[in-house]
Design a protein around this motif. Structure first.
Motif: not given
Length: 493
Positions: A19-29
């Protein structure tokens, strides 16, 4: 405490990494403290920590996340501002929350076509503020409009104090961009208005996140009325106020808004924001008339006469815009005001025929007394959309259960008198197990067939709305999967 399943934890870590690869930066908590901020919506009696929270910024990211989740069998709970009151955004411990808070831009205000194109994370009130320089506004105005978002309004088909004359979200929605669970992006409706074929826009509006994720909405804008005046009407009893509502509508008058508050709500609101409500009244009505000045003045007099004939003890018309807004400030502050007089409350939402309001309020009082609880009423009287606030203290053993039982009693009463389970808050989990009081098994199976057409794997906001699980492959034979829909639990960190 049993040891965590290492295989399950490894799978969770792999899912979060992807999921972090799909929505990088601060996009996953994914840390426990961060996830706690998303463990409930406005129905705070129920809480669960999700597997992860994903905060995309672009439609392509939403599409990629949903496509990945479908391929991995991961459940998805869409979330707007979290102001919903039926548990529609309650997370699943084995699913992700897809937060749309970063979709917060007004893309276009098209004054010529009287519409606006907005992202789902835009707050309701912001649309009217952006349209105001053009002499336009967005009519649906929930009491939470300063915080609730357009995406959530679409999901629940929200209304507001002016829905009597101008309609709920469905009436004011022209089109959406929708991402399906397989990542497909579709557009339904648009600026051109009605299109041929099935009314899929109508299907999506009020679907509570069970069919897909809205990433853009085109909403109707209306010309701001030339004049608006509000009447503050006080009555000895709620029954008298309810009879006045019926009399106004029977006279052929359709106010822009017609709201009722009973004595507990009046007292709490007056202490909270001092709108000048009559403290000797057992109930008040706020009736707003809008249009051209001559028409409004005549309607104000007609409604005032109907109210006096119906026993009104207070009849006061707003003298200017400041006073009109003060009347409404009290109404829109009623929910937080009631929060000052009780540790907890449940805000219910059922709709009944206008002619039955007096009867239902009387029976509701009796139901509350039988449960040993109090109720404060603040609601859209003009269209019969009730919002009884059930006051309780969750720290007192058994009170939450009693409040839930009273809520079920009230909603069953609404259906009994010819009404429905929800007017604008949605079914979510709050009313899920009451769906059988309004719909037959065949009705519910047909609704689930429609969901299967959009979401054949049942990954979009599962556990909401439907009390029993029908596998899509078996719906044609009406085989019901044994047991209720359950929230699955993974080990906690």
């Amino acid at each position: 405490m049993p040891a965590p399943d290492l295989a399950v934890l490894a799978r969770r870590a792999a899912l979060v990494a992807r999921l972090r690869s799909l929505v990088p930066g601060e996009g996953v908590i994914a840390d426990e403290v961060g996830l706690r901020a998303y463990d409930c919506d406005g129905l705070t009696a129920y809480r669960q920590v999700p597997l992860a929270v994903v905060l995309p910024e672009r439609t392509e990211q939403v599409s990629a996340v949903l496509r990945f989740c479908q391929s991995e069998g991961v459940k998805v709970v869409p979330r707007g501002a979290g102001t919903g009151l039926s548990g529609g955004a309650l997370p699943l411990t084995d699913g992700i929350v897809l937060g749309l808070g970063k979709f917060n831009r007004i893309l276009e205000v098209d004054a010529a076509n009287r519409c606006a194109v907005v992202q789902p994370g835009v707050t309701n009130l912001s649309v009217s503020q952006a349209a105001a320089p053009h002499g336009l506004y967005y009519a649906p105005d929930p009491s939470s409009q300063i915080a609730c978002t357009i995406g959530g309004n679409v999901a629940e088909n929200s209304g507001g104090v002016h829905c009597l004359k101008y309609g709920v979200t469905a009436t004011n929605l022209l089109g959406v961009e929708l991402v399906l669970m397989d990542g497909t992006v579709v557009r339904l409706g648009g600026k051109a208005g009605d299109a041929g074929g099935y009314d899929l826009l109508g299907v999506v509006t009020g679907s509570e996140g069970l069919l897909g994720v809205v990433t853009e909405a085109t909403v109707r804008l209306l010309p701001a009325p030339a004049t608006a005046r509000a009447l503050l009407l006080g009555f000895t009893t709620s029954a008298d106020a309810a009879r006045c509502v019926a009399a106004v509508i029977a006279a052929g008058i359709v106010p822009a808004g017609m709201e009722m508050m009973d004595k507990p709500a009046i007292d709490a609101t007056e202490a909270f924001c001092h709108p000048g409500y009559p403290m000797d009244a057992g109930a008040i009505l706020i009736v707003e008339l809008d249009g051209h000045a001559v028409e409004v003045d005549e309607l104000v007099e007609r409604v005032a006469t109907i109210a006096r004939d119906g026993g009104a003890t207070t009849v006061r018309a707003s003298a200017d815009e400041d006073e009109r807004l003060l009347f409404w400030k009290g109404r829109k502050s009623a929910f937080p005001a009631v929060g000052r007089i009780t540790p907890d409350y449940l805000c219910m939402d059922g709709t009944i025929p206008r002619a039955r309001v007096a009867e239902v309020l009387e029976r509701m009082t009796a139901l509350a007394a039988a449960r040993g609880l109090r109720v404060a009423n603040v609601f859209h009287a003009g269209d019969g959309n009730l919002h009884p606030l059930i006051l309780y203290d969750a720290n007192e053993p058994g009170q939450l259960e009693a409040a839930e039982a009273l809520g079920a009693d009230i909603l069953k009463l609404c259906v009994e008198v010819g009404g429905v389970l929800t007017g604008e808050h949605g079914v979510g989990i709050e009313k899920r197990d009451l769906m059988g009081t309004m719909f037959s098994d065949a009705d519910l199976a047909q609704q689930q067939r429609l969901k299967c057409a959009f979401d054949p794997d049942g990954l979009a906001n599962p556990g909401k709305v439907f009390p029993t699980l029908h596998r899509c492959a078996e719906l044609g034979r009406m085989h019901v999967h044994e047991g209720q829909l359950k929230f699955a639990h993974l080990p906690r960190f």
